[in-house]
Design a protein around this motif. Structure first.
Motif, PDB file in Angstrom:
ATOM      1  N   LYS A  27       0.832  -1.203   0.000  1.00 12.09           N
ATOM      2  CA  LYS A  27       0.000   0.000   0.000  1.00 12.09           C
ATOM      3  C   LYS A  27       0.864   1.250   0.000  1.00 12.09           C
ATOM      4  O   LYS A  27       0.575   2.229  -0.704  1.00 12.09           O
ATOM      5  N   ASN A  28       1.932   1.246   0.778  1.00 14.05           N
ATOM      6  CA  ASN A  28       2.835   2.401   0.817  1.00 14.05           C
ATOM      7  C   ASN A  28       3.517   2.622  -0.540  1.00 14.05           C
ATOM      8  O   ASN A  28       3.708   3.765  -0.976  1.00 14.05           O
ATOM      9  N   ILE A  29       3.887   1.522  -1.194  1.00 15.42           N
ATOM     10  CA  ILE A  29       4.491   1.642  -2.528  1.00 15.42           C
ATOM     11  C   ILE A  29       3.517   2.300  -3.490  1.00 15.42           C
ATOM     12  O   ILE A  29       3.873   3.197  -4.259  1.00 15.42           O
ATOM     13  N   ILE A  30       2.263   1.875  -3.454  1.00 17.02           N
ATOM     14  CA  ILE A  30       1.243   2.443  -4.335  1.00 17.02           C
ATOM     15  C   ILE A  30       1.000   3.907  -3.991  1.00 17.02           C
ATOM     16  O   ILE A  30       0.945   4.773  -4.875  1.00 17.02           O
ATOM     17  N   ARG A  31       0.861   4.201  -2.709  1.00 16.76           N
ATOM     18  CA  ARG A  31       0.602   5.585  -2.296  1.00 16.76           C
ATOM     19  C   ARG A  31       1.749   6.505  -2.700  1.00 16.76           C
ATOM     20  O   ARG A  31       1.529   7.594  -3.247  1.00 16.76           O
ATOM     21  N   ASN A  32       2.981   6.085  -2.448  1.00 19.15           N
ATOM     22  CA  ASN A  32       4.126   6.922  -2.808  1.00 19.15           C
ATOM     23  C   ASN A  32       4.244   7.082  -4.324  1.00 19.15           C
ATOM     24  O   ASN A  32       4.600   8.157  -4.828  1.00 19.15           O
ATOM     25  N   GLY A  33       3.948   6.000  -5.065  1.00 19.09           N
ATOM     26  CA  GLY A  33       4.024   6.086  -6.515  1.00 19.09           C
ATOM     27  C   GLY A  33       3.015   7.061  -7.084  1.00 19.09           C
ATOM     28  O   GLY A  33       3.335   7.851  -7.996  1.00 19.09           O
TER      29      GLY A  33
ATOM     30  N   ALA B 231       0.017   7.014 -16.011  1.00 17.46           N
ATOM     31  CA  ALA B 231       1.301   6.360 -16.276  1.00 17.46           C
ATOM     32  C   ALA B 231       1.793   5.628 -15.029  1.00 17.46           C
ATOM     33  O   ALA B 231       2.305   4.504 -15.110  1.00 17.46           O
ATOM     34  N   ALA B 232       1.610   6.254 -13.858  1.00 17.02           N
ATOM     35  CA  ALA B 232       2.020   5.602 -12.615  1.00 17.02           C
ATOM     36  C   ALA B 232       1.182   4.354 -12.359  1.00 17.02           C
ATOM     37  O   ALA B 232       1.697   3.314 -11.922  1.00 17.02           O
ATOM     38  N   TYR B 233      -0.122   4.446 -12.636  1.00 16.44           N
ATOM     39  CA  TYR B 233      -1.013   3.294 -12.427  1.00 16.44           C
ATOM     40  C   TYR B 233      -0.588   2.115 -13.299  1.00 16.44           C
ATOM     41  O   TYR B 233      -0.601   0.963 -12.849  1.00 16.44           O
ATOM     42  N   THR B 234      -0.208   2.388 -14.534  1.00 16.10           N
ATOM     43  CA  THR B 234       0.241   1.322 -15.434  1.00 16.10           C
ATOM     44  C   THR B 234       1.414   0.565 -14.826  1.00 16.10           C
ATOM     45  O   THR B 234       1.513  -0.668 -14.944  1.00 16.10           O
ATOM     46  N   GLN B 235       2.310   1.290 -14.148  1.00 18.73           N
ATOM     47  CA  GLN B 235       3.473   0.663 -13.537  1.00 18.73           C
ATOM     48  C   GLN B 235       3.132  -0.064 -12.239  1.00 18.73           C
ATOM     49  O   GLN B 235       3.807  -1.026 -11.860  1.00 18.73           O
TER      50      GLN B 235
ATOM     51  N   TYR C  73      -8.410   5.094  -9.242  1.00 18.34           N
ATOM     52  CA  TYR C  73      -7.740   3.882  -9.716  1.00 18.34           C
ATOM     53  C   TYR C  73      -8.014   2.738  -8.738  1.00 18.34           C
ATOM     54  O   TYR C  73      -7.952   2.920  -7.521  1.00 18.34           O
ATOM     55  N   GLY C  74      -8.305   1.575  -9.292  1.00 19.52           N
ATOM     56  CA  GLY C  74      -8.526   0.390  -8.473  1.00 19.52           C
ATOM     57  C   GLY C  74      -7.356  -0.570  -8.581  1.00 19.52           C
ATOM     58  O   GLY C  74      -6.867  -0.846  -9.679  1.00 19.52           O
ATOM     59  N   PHE C  75      -6.908  -1.092  -7.446  1.00 14.04           N
ATOM     60  CA  PHE C  75      -5.799  -2.047  -7.400  1.00 14.04           C
ATOM     61  C   PHE C  75      -6.308  -3.367  -6.828  1.00 14.04           C
ATOM     62  O   PHE C  75      -6.803  -3.420  -5.691  1.00 14.04           O
ATOM     63  N   ASN C  76      -6.194  -4.432  -7.628  1.00 16.34           N
ATOM     64  CA  ASN C  76      -6.662  -5.761  -7.248  1.00 16.34           C
ATOM     65  C   ASN C  76      -8.131  -5.742  -6.846  1.00 16.34           C
ATOM     66  O   ASN C  76      -8.558  -6.440  -5.931  1.00 16.34           O
ATOM     67  N   VAL C  77      -8.910  -4.908  -7.522  1.00 14.82           N
ATOM     68  CA  VAL C  77     -10.332  -4.795  -7.204  1.00 14.82           C
ATOM     69  C   VAL C  77     -11.080  -6.003  -7.734  1.00 14.82           C
ATOM     70  O   VAL C  77     -10.886  -6.425  -8.875  1.00 14.82           O
ATOM     71  N   LYS C  78     -11.901  -6.581  -6.906  1.00  9.34           N
ATOM     72  CA  LYS C  78     -12.637  -7.788  -7.259  1.00  9.34           C
ATOM     73  C   LYS C  78     -13.997  -7.412  -7.827  1.00  9.34           C
ATOM     74  O   LYS C  78     -14.791  -6.763  -7.169  1.00  9.34           O
ATOM     75  N   THR C  79     -14.261  -7.836  -9.033  1.00 13.15           N
ATOM     76  CA  THR C  79     -15.537  -7.552  -9.682  1.00 13.15           C
ATOM     77  C   THR C  79     -16.531  -8.659  -9.356  1.00 13.15           C
ATOM     78  O   THR C  79     -16.286  -9.830  -9.626  1.00 13.15           O
ATOM     79  N   THR C  80     -17.624  -8.295  -8.739  1.00 13.09           N
ATOM     80  CA  THR C  80     -18.637  -9.271  -8.359  1.00 13.09           C
ATOM     81  C   THR C  80     -19.536  -9.591  -9.552  1.00 13.09           C
ATOM     82  O   THR C  80     -19.999  -8.685 -10.247  1.00 13.09           O
TER      83      THR C  80
END
Length: 360
Positions: free
Chosen positions: A60-66, A102-106, A136-143
């Protein structure tokens, strides 16, 4: 369902400047006042299924900082990894979105150890009045939902398989057809015998009673007289042949479903029937056992009480807590147990009706 928590401390960036086109402030010619803008990142987390809390927090910290660095880049400043505020000219929102895209893609494939989170990029004159300019969603589960609405029913409003689409199998005592119904990720495997069936039926019948005629449509009634969602619901007959199950085209988490009693079962509970002449008493019970097989072959179970303590399920009820253990499931099977089983054979009609199966 998964609990949702909101991150308590958003990342905050204060930007001051004399932008003429992109802010809503009061920077007029000759006016020394400027409008301060606040950029902040809100993180909404879903942590119930996290398998490694420390690993999740680090990710989570990696994503937030990115994502924070992406905002700084759009503003034209260098992010040192710790700053939470910055002064400068308000950047165009499109420029911020492109930088964050661009950050989200990475970052989108960052391992979150079963957790998931949303990142919202917001801007405004203060946090309370800020507006989201990107999310942006990260590992979001689609029901997804299985409602059994795609089935083609007969004139009596049910489907139990057929000899046209099924695969014929011959045995010593005769023959039958193995049939399937597929909707979304789920495939039902059931058995049709011409004058009988076992496994799964799909019904839109609206009756609530059973007249003790297993050749009639009453067998496909549920006690509520309607589906939980749409028009159709699934009827499960526990007198199953081998291979009667639900399989999934990829491993899923079974979040749950709605269930209720079939009218044939309630008739036996209240009145008795040809197999058991006496109605249930307060010591009798009936349950359905749902067994899930994971992709590694391990199995998990979940019990649904259909009758106990002198009462029975008479409405559509939601399962509770299945998503905690029914993960990576590739197959579901249903069995029944109860107090009315002389010679270890259940006399109570082993039926349950389900609808609105939820998967992700």
């Amino acid at each position: 369902m998964m609990a949702v928590a909101i991150a308590a401390t958003p990342m905050i960036f204060t930007a001051c400047g004399d932008d003429d086109d992109n802010n809503n402030g009061t920077n007029k010619s000759g006016d020394s006042q400027t409008t301060s803008y606040v950029y902040h990142i809100s993180i909404i987390e879903e942590m119930t299924s996290v398998t490694d809390t420390q690993g999740y927090q680090q990710a989570k910290n990696i994503i937030r900082n990115g994502m924070t660095q992406a905002v700084f880049t759009a503003i034209g400043k260098q992010f040192d990894g710790t700053s939470t505020s910055i002064s400068g000219v308000l950047a165009d929102s499109t420029k911020i979105r492109l930088s964050c895209d661009a950050a989200y893609t990475q970052l989108k494939d960052t391992e979150l150890y079963g957790g998931s989170l949303y990142v919202y990029i917001k801007v405004g004159t203060n946090i309370e009045d800020s507006e989201t300019i990107a999310s942006y969603g990260f590992n979001v589960k689609t029901t997804s939902y299985i409602d059994f609405e795609d089935a083609t029913l007969n004139r009596s409003n049910y489907w139990i398989g057929d000899s046209v689409s099924g695969t014929k199998e011959e045995v010593d005592w005769g023959y039958f057809w193995k049939c399937t119904y597929t909707e979304g990720l789920a495939t039902l495997h059931t058995t049709y015998g011409g004058t009988w069936w076992s496994g799964f039926a799909i019904s839109a019948c609206t009756g609530t009673t059973f007249a003790d005629n297993y050749k009639g449509a009453d067998q496909y009634n549920n006690i509520t007289g309607k589906a939980r969602s749409g028009n159709n619901f699934l009827v499960i007959n526990g007198v199953t042949s081998e291979g009667n199950n639900i399989t999934f085209s990829k491993p899923v988490t079974v979040v749950g479903f709605y269930y209720t009693n079939a009218a044939v079962t309630v008739n036996s509970i209240l009145n008795g029937d040809r197999m058991e002449p006496n109605p249930f008493n307060e010591n009798d019970w009936l349950k359905c056992i749902v067994t899930g097989t994971r992709k590694d072959g391990q199995t998990v179970t979940h019990e649904l009480m259909l009758a106990e303590n002198g009462d029975y399920t008479k409405t559509w009820k939601a399962t509770r807590g299945m998503d905690e253990t029914f993960t990576d499931i590739v197959k579901l099977e249903f069995s029944f147990d109860g107090t009315r089983k002389p010679n270890n054979s259940l006399n109570t009609p082993a039926y349950i009706c389900i609808d609105r199966m939820m998967l992700y």
